[in-house]
Write a protein that holds these residues in place. Structure first.
Motif, mmCIF file in Angstrom:
data_model
loop_
_atom_site.group_PDB
_atom_site.id
_atom_site.type_symbol
_atom_site.label_atom_id
_atom_site.label_comp_id
_atom_site.label_asym_id
_atom_site.label_seq_id
_atom_site.Cartn_x
_atom_site.Cartn_y
_atom_site.Cartn_z
ATOM 1 N N GLY A 1 18.683 -4.105 -41.386
ATOM 2 C CA GLY A 1 18.974 -4.472 -39.996
ATOM 3 C C GLY A 1 17.682 -4.511 -39.192
ATOM 4 N N SER A 2 17.799 -4.746 -37.877
ATOM 5 C CA SER A 2 16.604 -4.902 -37.051
ATOM 6 C C SER A 2 15.793 -3.603 -36.946
ATOM 7 C CB SER A 2 17.025 -5.331 -35.647
ATOM 8 O OG SER A 2 15.917 -5.246 -34.783
ATOM 9 N N GLU B 1 20.386 2.686 -33.899
ATOM 10 C CA GLU B 1 21.143 3.446 -34.901
ATOM 11 C C GLU B 1 20.232 3.815 -36.075
ATOM 12 O OE1 GLU B 1 24.502 3.921 -34.369
ATOM 13 O OE2 GLU B 1 24.004 2.986 -32.443
ATOM 14 N N PRO B 2 20.430 4.979 -36.676
ATOM 15 C CA PRO B 2 19.665 5.269 -37.898
ATOM 16 C C PRO B 2 20.096 4.291 -38.989
ATOM 17 C CG PRO B 2 21.291 6.995 -37.443
ATOM 18 C CD PRO B 2 21.365 6.038 -36.296
ATOM 19 N N GLU C 1 11.716 -10.866 -22.478
ATOM 20 C CA GLU C 1 12.661 -10.391 -23.504
ATOM 21 C C GLU C 1 11.997 -10.218 -24.856
ATOM 22 O OE1 GLU C 1 15.395 -13.540 -23.921
ATOM 23 O OE2 GLU C 1 16.412 -13.135 -22.035
ATOM 24 N N ALA C 2 10.723 -10.621 -24.938
ATOM 25 C CA ALA C 2 10.083 -10.690 -26.251
ATOM 26 C C ALA C 2 9.533 -9.339 -26.646
ATOM 27 C CB ALA C 2 8.953 -11.711 -26.212
ATOM 28 N N SER C 3 9.934 -8.825 -27.807
ATOM 29 C CA SER C 3 9.254 -7.594 -28.213
ATOM 30 C C SER C 3 8.068 -7.956 -29.109
ATOM 31 C CB SER C 3 10.247 -6.580 -28.789
ATOM 32 O OG SER C 3 10.173 -6.498 -30.159
ATOM 33 N N LEU C 4 7.075 -7.083 -29.077
ATOM 34 C CA LEU C 4 5.751 -7.429 -29.609
ATOM 35 C C LEU C 4 5.356 -6.466 -30.729
ATOM 36 C CD1 LEU C 4 2.818 -8.101 -27.185
ATOM 37 C CD2 LEU C 4 2.534 -6.447 -28.998
ATOM 38 N N PHE C 5 4.898 -7.016 -31.834
ATOM 39 C CA PHE C 5 4.454 -6.195 -32.970
ATOM 40 C C PHE C 5 2.936 -6.082 -33.017
ATOM 41 C CE2 PHE C 5 8.339 -7.796 -35.509
ATOM 42 C CZ PHE C 5 9.127 -6.808 -34.957
ATOM 43 N N ALA D 1 9.625 -8.993 -40.401
ATOM 44 C CA ALA D 1 10.505 -8.645 -39.285
ATOM 45 C C ALA D 1 10.510 -9.755 -38.230
ATOM 46 C CB ALA D 1 10.067 -7.319 -38.675
ATOM 47 N N LEU D 2 9.357 -10.382 -38.023
ATOM 48 C CA LEU D 2 9.271 -11.482 -37.053
ATOM 49 C C LEU D 2 10.077 -12.693 -37.538
ATOM 50 C CD1 LEU D 2 7.386 -11.285 -34.503
ATOM 51 C CD2 LEU D 2 6.007 -13.047 -35.577
#
Ligand SMILES: Nc1ncnc2c1ncn2[C@@H]1O[C@H](COP(=O)(O)O)[C@@H](OP(=O)(O)O)[C@H]1O
Ligand SMILES: [Mg+2]
Ligand SMILES: [Mg+2]
Ligand SMILES: [Mg+2]
Length: 346
Positions: free
Chosen positions: A173-174, A179-180, A219-223, A260-261
């Motif tokens: 999952g993401s 959630e664990p 809204e963009a999350s950044l790695f 993940a991206l």
């Protein structure tokens, strides 16, 4: 042109290497970790993974002219003080081959192991086909018990035409889920023109994945890298501020970031090494394929495409940035502004 056969071979090779890495990470000993001449860490699993990928590719594609550009070399293992480590790698490789059972071969000797590692000495380049391997990307994450990836790409006439990323600790999952997550172990695969697929490392059927479609940087999350020594966290924070990114950066080791991206866990990946560092092709080839086939765009900080045809290194202008087509223009603008204001951050 289809690279189905090569992709199937690469998938098998990376999954086999992942078995060895998982076993070592579970019971990592102090004596398994060594320091290379550039002070970066290398473990018995980095070497073992390189041996298994090299071995499996040769077995799976016996008719293909074999050229491999890979990170590790056998220099330290050929020295007196490397003897025990070589023994341990040979044992690990043979145990993994035996428990996997795919290849019915007599155990590899230490000399076989050294030769398999040295298969990775190719210089790559713009002619012909070259496999590009990072046997463990994110060794520091691997040693810490965190994320790492077995990253395998293929160059054909200087272009990346396929990529496989085995990420044994990445949740199915993401990475943003609160959630664990019990289910971990992902394998991403892509070939040029064929899209990107993700499956679980223990063999579920592949599902097609896409990068985030968001046009809104808020809204963009950044790695970015977990290790501040690998990429300037100050610079990415200044870029994030300019763009209006709200969420704190997600820091993970290795090309698991590209994986993940590619499935939309985040929308931006920034990498700004400190001055003087030269990027190597094995740190990006597989991830580049996985994220571009999922609809993403990868460039250097000046907006130029990455050129994998120049040998073992990527020659580029300050940093690597990755996002979707929609966000790239505003990201590039923010990068240019931040770079001119914060040149000392590198
Ligand atoms: N000073 C430095 N600046 C940038 N990258 C570096 C670095 N030292 C090592 N690296 C690279 O960063 C990679 C890990 O990236 P990340 O930070 O995304 O996990 C390492 O791969 P290895 O772990 O395969 O050696 C290594 O090639
Ligand atoms: Mg390394
Ligand atoms: Mg690496
Ligand atoms: Mg590595």
């Amino acid at each position: 042109m289809s690279y189905d056969k090569e992709l199937a071979a690469a998938t098998k090779a990376a999954a086999l290497a992942a078995r060895l890495c998982q076993k070592v990470q579970k019971a990592l000993l102090q004596s398994d970790v060594h320091s290379k001449s550039d002070k970066s860490p290398v473990t018995v699993a980095d070497y073992g993974s390189q041996v298994l990928v090299s071995f499996a590719l040769e077995k799976e594609l016996p008719s293909m002219a074999f050229s491999l550009v890979a990170e590790e070399d056998s220099g330290d293992l050929r020295k007196e003080e490397g003897k025990e480590t070589l023994q341990r790698i040979t044992e690990l490789v043979n145990d993994t081959l035996a428990s996997d059972g795919t290849y019915d071969v007599s155990p590899l000797t230490e000399e076989n192991v050294l030769r398999a590692i040295d298969n990775g000495k190719s210089e790559g380049g713009s002619r012909g086909r070259h496999w590009v391997l990072d046997p463990i990307d994110g060794t520091k994450g691997f040693v810490r018990g965190d994320q790492y990836a077995i990253a395998l790409g293929l160059l054909d006439e200087g272009k990346v035409v396929l990529g496989v990323l085995a990420c044994p600790n990445l949740p199915l999952g993401s990475v943003n889920s609160k959630e664990p997550q019990e289910k971990v172990g992902c394998l991403f695969s892509a070939q040029v023109g064929g899209g990107t697929y993700m499956q679980s490392l223990d063999g579920s059927s592949p599902v097609k994945v896409h990068v985030s479609a968001t046009e809104n940087p808020e809204e963009a999350s950044l790695f970015e890298s977990y290790e501040a020594a690998h990429s300037s966290h100050d610079l990415s924070s200044s870029i994030a501020k300019k763009l209006g990114v709200k969420a704190p950066p997600v820091r993970i080791d290795s090309q698991a970031k590209y994986g993940a991206l590619s499935r939309g866990d985040g929308a931006i990946y920034l990498r700004f090494p400190h001055k003087g560092y030269r990027e190597k092709i094995w740190d990006h080839a597989a991830g580049y394929s996985v994220v571009t086939e999922a609809g993403g765009v990868v460039s250097d900080a000046a907006g130029n495409p990455l050129d994998f045809s120049k040998g073992r290194y990527l020659d580029l202008d300050t940093g690597i940035i990755v996002t979707n087509q929609k966000l790239m223009p505003s990201l590039l603008k923010a990068v240019k502004e931040s770079l001119s204001e914060n040149a000392s951050a590198l």
